[in-house]
Enzyme design. Sequence first.
Site, mmCIF file in Angstrom:
data_model
loop_
_atom_site.group_PDB
_atom_site.id
_atom_site.type_symbol
_atom_site.label_atom_id
_atom_site.label_comp_id
_atom_site.label_asym_id
_atom_site.label_seq_id
_atom_site.Cartn_x
_atom_site.Cartn_y
_atom_site.Cartn_z
ATOM 1 N N ASP A 100 55.093 47.965 68.514
ATOM 2 C CA ASP A 100 55.626 46.851 69.324
ATOM 3 C C ASP A 100 56.789 47.328 70.191
ATOM 4 O OD1 ASP A 100 56.891 47.213 66.890
ATOM 5 O OD2 ASP A 100 57.115 45.079 66.416
ATOM 6 N N ASP A 127 44.191 52.194 72.462
ATOM 7 C CA ASP A 127 43.395 51.405 73.399
ATOM 8 C C ASP A 127 44.315 50.481 74.201
ATOM 9 O OD1 ASP A 127 41.244 50.221 74.680
ATOM 10 O OD2 ASP A 127 40.743 48.899 73.002
ATOM 11 N N LYS A 168 52.716 51.451 62.884
ATOM 12 C CA LYS A 168 53.304 50.189 62.425
ATOM 13 C C LYS A 168 53.644 50.382 60.947
ATOM 14 C CE LYS A 168 54.408 45.824 63.028
ATOM 15 N NZ LYS A 168 55.560 45.393 63.863
ATOM 16 N N TYR A 197 38.120 50.261 64.751
ATOM 17 C CA TYR A 197 36.877 50.156 65.513
ATOM 18 C C TYR A 197 35.682 50.733 64.765
ATOM 19 C CZ TYR A 197 39.952 49.006 69.466
ATOM 20 O OH TYR A 197 40.890 48.433 70.284
ATOM 21 N N ASP A 217 46.005 51.055 78.320
ATOM 22 C CA ASP A 217 45.840 50.095 79.425
ATOM 23 C C ASP A 217 47.204 49.720 80.002
ATOM 24 O OD1 ASP A 217 43.080 49.988 79.208
ATOM 25 O OD2 ASP A 217 43.012 47.797 79.302
HETATM 26 C C1 IPM Z 1 38.204 52.022 76.262
HETATM 27 C C2 IPM Z 1 37.415 50.757 76.179
HETATM 28 C C3 IPM Z 1 36.498 50.817 74.964
HETATM 29 C C4 IPM Z 1 37.389 51.024 73.764
HETATM 30 C C5 IPM Z 1 35.597 49.585 74.769
HETATM 31 C C6 IPM Z 1 34.726 49.355 75.975
HETATM 32 C C7 IPM Z 1 34.779 49.683 73.516
HETATM 33 O O1 IPM Z 1 38.257 49.666 76.142
HETATM 34 O O2 IPM Z 1 37.604 53.099 76.385
HETATM 35 O O3 IPM Z 1 39.430 51.947 76.188
HETATM 36 O O4 IPM Z 1 37.993 50.089 73.279
HETATM 37 O O5 IPM Z 1 37.513 52.152 73.327
HETATM 38 MG MG MG Z 2 40.290 50.116 76.431
#
Ligand code: IPM
Ligand code: MG
Length: 360
Positions: free
Chosen positions: A227, A251, A195, A146, A255
Amino acid sequence: MEWKITCIPGDGIGPEIVAEAKKVLDAVAGKYGHVMHCTDILMGGASIDVHGVPLTKEAVEAAKSADAVLMGSIGGDAATSPWYQLPPNLRPEAGLLAIRKELNLFANLRPAVLYDELVEACPLKTEIAAAGFDMMIMRELTGGLYFGERRTTEENGVKTAVDTLVYNENEIRRIAVKAFEIAKKRRGKVTSVDKANVLDSSRLWRQVVEEVAKEYKEVTLQHMLVDNCAMQLVKDPAQFDVILTENMFGDILSDEASMVTGSIGMLASASLNDTKFGLYEPSHGSAPDIAGKDLANPIATVLSAAMMLRYSFDLDEEADAVERAVKQILKEGYRTSDIMSDGCRLVGCRQMGDLLAKRI
Ligand code: IPM
Ligand code: MG
């Protein structure tokens, strides 16, 4: 005691959930005799609308001058919002990446816990959910893909895009040390996710994490390929204590981990540097589809505020009180729509905030 908090309501549901977290903080301040001064700054789309950029220098300075930052969410619907007609470096997300970098917030803590009361909302098989889980995802936040160099070029009518995944050993070491320190205070296990069967950056990651592990004999280190980790999170989440990983893997995995808790609306996060300073935000996004409808779940933001009390202000008792209030409300059967199940009482964002504040 007295603290200065910079708030970033942001976009979408951000202003609604931050307002409820502030209610809860007010209740904490009242009960425990603290003074907390909140000042709002603009970031993301809200800042683009006023200043033309997602983050101004003044906003960064305001954030730096506070003891901690409490954030809602930023961003809009990429298909319809004019913010996404702008070049990538001027879009809402660029503001969030920039503030993380400006404040050197390299350690992102995302706890994923399955609450007993929300077992029905957990999408996993009953026997897996019954075992419960309580893990801390430690995501490196200011390096990797990123923040590496990127560009899109075109040659002979063929477009090529390149992103760079870059880490130096110091960046790996400092997040690894945080992960081991945290594991020491929890169940003493670190799963480092990489990885390494493909990527050089992962092989360096593994090597540095192993060096750090030597200083923490009381903590067990395990390596896992990303993975496989994605699979293990749905197969046997109870095996994890601290998951340590680089920016993009963290990231994605955070989630996934949040969804197995039943709702991404429950997952708090803290982004820390080497001082007591931190930025606290829910792990979820701005949910523009439900913004302004009093439908959002403010719990992730309230729990992020609890992390702020704990990590930036050293107010463990107050943080415990906030976390207890969340458990209490769930036990009493109050639910926002994302975690609603049969026999429970549906409430909106504002009422959830009121109830939580009252239980402090
Ligand atoms: C998070 C979000 C951010 C990230 C985005 C909005 C840039 O997905 O905080 O996880 O990827 O860090
Ligand atoms: Mg995120």
